[in-house]
Design a protein around this motif. Sequence first.
Motif, PDB file in Angstrom:
ATOM      1  N   GLY A 103       0.768  -1.448   0.061  1.00  0.00           N
ATOM      2  CA  GLY A 103       0.039   0.245  -0.211  1.00  0.00           C
ATOM      3  C   GLY A 103       1.109   1.359   0.183  1.00  0.00           C
ATOM      4  O   GLY A 103       0.727   2.516  -0.587  1.00  0.00           O
ATOM      5  N   THR A 104       1.963   1.496   0.996  1.00  0.00           N
ATOM      6  CA  THR A 104       3.207   2.641   1.082  1.00  0.00           C
ATOM      7  C   THR A 104       3.805   3.061  -0.519  1.00  0.00           C
ATOM      8  O   THR A 104       3.703   3.609  -0.604  1.00  0.00           O
ATOM      9  CB  THR A 104       4.145   2.359   2.470  1.00  0.00           C
ATOM     10  OG1 THR A 104       3.584   2.055   3.178  1.00  0.00           O
ATOM     11  CG2 THR A 104       4.182   3.332   2.147  1.00  0.00           C
ATOM     12  N   ARG A 163       2.898   1.499  -3.655  1.00  0.00           N
ATOM     13  CA  ARG A 163       1.592   2.131  -4.495  1.00  0.00           C
ATOM     14  C   ARG A 163       1.338   3.365  -4.306  1.00  0.00           C
ATOM     15  O   ARG A 163       1.879   4.557  -5.475  1.00  0.00           O
ATOM     16  CB  ARG A 163       0.386   1.134  -4.206  1.00  0.00           C
ATOM     17  CG  ARG A 163      -0.288   1.053  -5.672  1.00  0.00           C
ATOM     18  CD  ARG A 163      -2.087   0.742  -5.342  1.00  0.00           C
ATOM     19  NE  ARG A 163      -2.932   0.853  -6.453  1.00  0.00           N
ATOM     20  CZ  ARG A 163      -3.636   0.370  -6.275  1.00  0.00           C
ATOM     21  NH1 ARG A 163      -4.500  -1.124  -5.956  1.00  0.00           N
ATOM     22  NH2 ARG A 163      -4.668  -0.291  -7.652  1.00  0.00           N
ATOM     23  N   LYS A 164       0.853   4.504  -2.843  1.00  0.00           N
ATOM     24  CA  LYS A 164       0.300   5.211  -2.794  1.00  0.00           C
ATOM     25  C   LYS A 164       1.689   6.399  -3.108  1.00  0.00           C
ATOM     26  O   LYS A 164       1.449   7.320  -3.573  1.00  0.00           O
ATOM     27  CB  LYS A 164       0.571   5.782  -1.293  1.00  0.00           C
ATOM     28  CG  LYS A 164      -0.016   7.459  -1.346  1.00  0.00           C
ATOM     29  CD  LYS A 164      -0.572   7.029   0.125  1.00  0.00           C
ATOM     30  CE  LYS A 164      -0.585   8.091   0.609  1.00  0.00           C
ATOM     31  NZ  LYS A 164      -1.367   8.385   2.132  1.00  0.00           N
ATOM     32  N   ARG A 218       1.935   6.661  -7.185  1.00  0.00           N
ATOM     33  CA  ARG A 218       1.166   7.695  -7.837  1.00  0.00           C
ATOM     34  C   ARG A 218       1.280   8.938  -7.131  1.00  0.00           C
ATOM     35  O   ARG A 218       0.564   9.768  -8.495  1.00  0.00           O
ATOM     36  CB  ARG A 218      -0.261   6.973  -6.804  1.00  0.00           C
ATOM     37  CG  ARG A 218      -0.584   5.680  -7.709  1.00  0.00           C
ATOM     38  CD  ARG A 218      -2.676   5.810  -6.735  1.00  0.00           C
ATOM     39  NE  ARG A 218      -2.601   5.625  -5.574  1.00  0.00           N
ATOM     40  CZ  ARG A 218      -3.758   5.726  -4.712  1.00  0.00           C
ATOM     41  NH1 ARG A 218      -4.337   4.579  -5.728  1.00  0.00           N
ATOM     42  NH2 ARG A 218      -3.412   5.727  -3.349  1.00  0.00           N
ATOM     43  N   ASN A 219       1.367   9.166  -6.036  1.00  0.00           N
ATOM     44  CA  ASN A 219       1.424  11.196  -5.621  1.00  0.00           C
ATOM     45  C   ASN A 219       2.861  11.514  -6.383  1.00  0.00           C
ATOM     46  O   ASN A 219       2.637  12.468  -6.842  1.00  0.00           O
ATOM     47  CB  ASN A 219       1.099  10.962  -4.349  1.00  0.00           C
ATOM     48  CG  ASN A 219      -0.113  10.055  -3.542  1.00  0.00           C
ATOM     49  OD1 ASN A 219      -1.103  10.341  -5.126  1.00  0.00           O
ATOM     50  ND2 ASN A 219      -0.430   9.525  -2.950  1.00  0.00           N
ATOM     51  N   ARG A 265       4.466   9.568 -10.019  1.00  0.00           N
ATOM     52  CA  ARG A 265       3.410   9.769 -10.923  1.00  0.00           C
ATOM     53  C   ARG A 265       4.481  11.278 -12.619  1.00  0.00           C
ATOM     54  O   ARG A 265       3.759  10.761 -13.409  1.00  0.00           O
ATOM     55  CB  ARG A 265       2.575  11.585 -10.548  1.00  0.00           C
ATOM     56  CG  ARG A 265       1.587  11.228 -11.465  1.00  0.00           C
ATOM     57  CD  ARG A 265       0.290  12.290 -11.139  1.00  0.00           C
ATOM     58  NE  ARG A 265      -0.145  12.307  -9.559  1.00  0.00           N
ATOM     59  CZ  ARG A 265       0.103  13.898  -9.562  1.00  0.00           C
ATOM     60  NH1 ARG A 265      -0.038  14.775  -9.590  1.00  0.00           N
ATOM     61  NH2 ARG A 265      -0.107  13.103  -7.417  1.00  0.00           N
ATOM     62  N   GLY A 321       0.983   1.152  -8.913  1.00  0.00           N
ATOM     63  CA  GLY A 321       1.082   2.580  -8.348  1.00  0.00           C
ATOM     64  C   GLY A 321       1.228   2.832 -10.315  1.00  0.00           C
ATOM     65  O   GLY A 321       0.178   3.735 -10.663  1.00  0.00           O
ATOM     66  N   ASP A 372      -1.833   2.744 -12.096  1.00  0.00           N
ATOM     67  CA  ASP A 372      -2.668   3.601 -11.910  1.00  0.00           C
ATOM     68  C   ASP A 372      -2.958   5.062 -12.742  1.00  0.00           C
ATOM     69  O   ASP A 372      -3.205   5.390 -12.845  1.00  0.00           O
ATOM     70  CB  ASP A 372      -3.261   3.692 -10.126  1.00  0.00           C
ATOM     71  CG  ASP A 372      -3.452   2.325  -9.439  1.00  0.00           C
ATOM     72  OD1 ASP A 372      -4.484   1.890 -10.041  1.00  0.00           O
ATOM     73  OD2 ASP A 372      -3.622   2.091  -8.301  1.00  0.00           O
ATOM     74  N   SER A 411      -5.227   7.741 -10.584  1.00  0.00           N
ATOM     75  CA  SER A 411      -4.345   8.268  -9.409  1.00  0.00           C
ATOM     76  C   SER A 411      -5.236   9.374  -8.597  1.00  0.00           C
ATOM     77  O   SER A 411      -5.593  10.661  -9.785  1.00  0.00           O
ATOM     78  CB  SER A 411      -2.943   8.925  -9.612  1.00  0.00           C
ATOM     79  OG  SER A 411      -2.635   9.605 -10.782  1.00  0.00           O
ATOM     80  N   VAL A 445      -3.298  14.945  -5.938  1.00  0.00           N
ATOM     81  CA  VAL A 445      -2.769  15.664  -4.447  1.00  0.00           C
ATOM     82  C   VAL A 445      -2.386  17.292  -4.578  1.00  0.00           C
ATOM     83  O   VAL A 445      -1.501  17.410  -5.341  1.00  0.00           O
ATOM     84  CB  VAL A 445      -1.797  15.370  -4.674  1.00  0.00           C
ATOM     85  CG1 VAL A 445      -0.958  14.975  -3.319  1.00  0.00           C
ATOM     86  CG2 VAL A 445      -1.882  13.465  -4.512  1.00  0.00           C
TER      87      VAL A 445
END
Length: 97
Positions: A20-21, A23-24, A27-28, A31, A82, A85, A91, A94
């Motif tokens: 999860g970390t 992937r986030k 994505r953020n 990018r 990620g 996404d 995504s 942010v």
Amino acid sequence: MIALLLSFAIASLVAIVLHGTTRKFVRNRLRYVDAVQKSLAPWLAGGAAFLVGSAAVGVLPIVGLGTALTAALAVGSGVAAGARDIRQGTSPIVYGP
């Protein structure tokens, strides 16, 4: 028997959190980095995570080679997810630093 279950629980928790970390993060923060979209990126990230995890095998008694391999697979799959996404446009936007 209890040590085996504890080791499995730790490996599972590490895999869920790392996937999860990662992937986030991809994505953020990554990018606009083109190298993340290459097919080699998940393999390199997973290999680096395995090297770090295998170094921890000698230091931490409850962490085994299986935990290091699980962490490497979680990081590699997180990078791949990620990047997917980003390609699919799912995504989130942010705002802020």
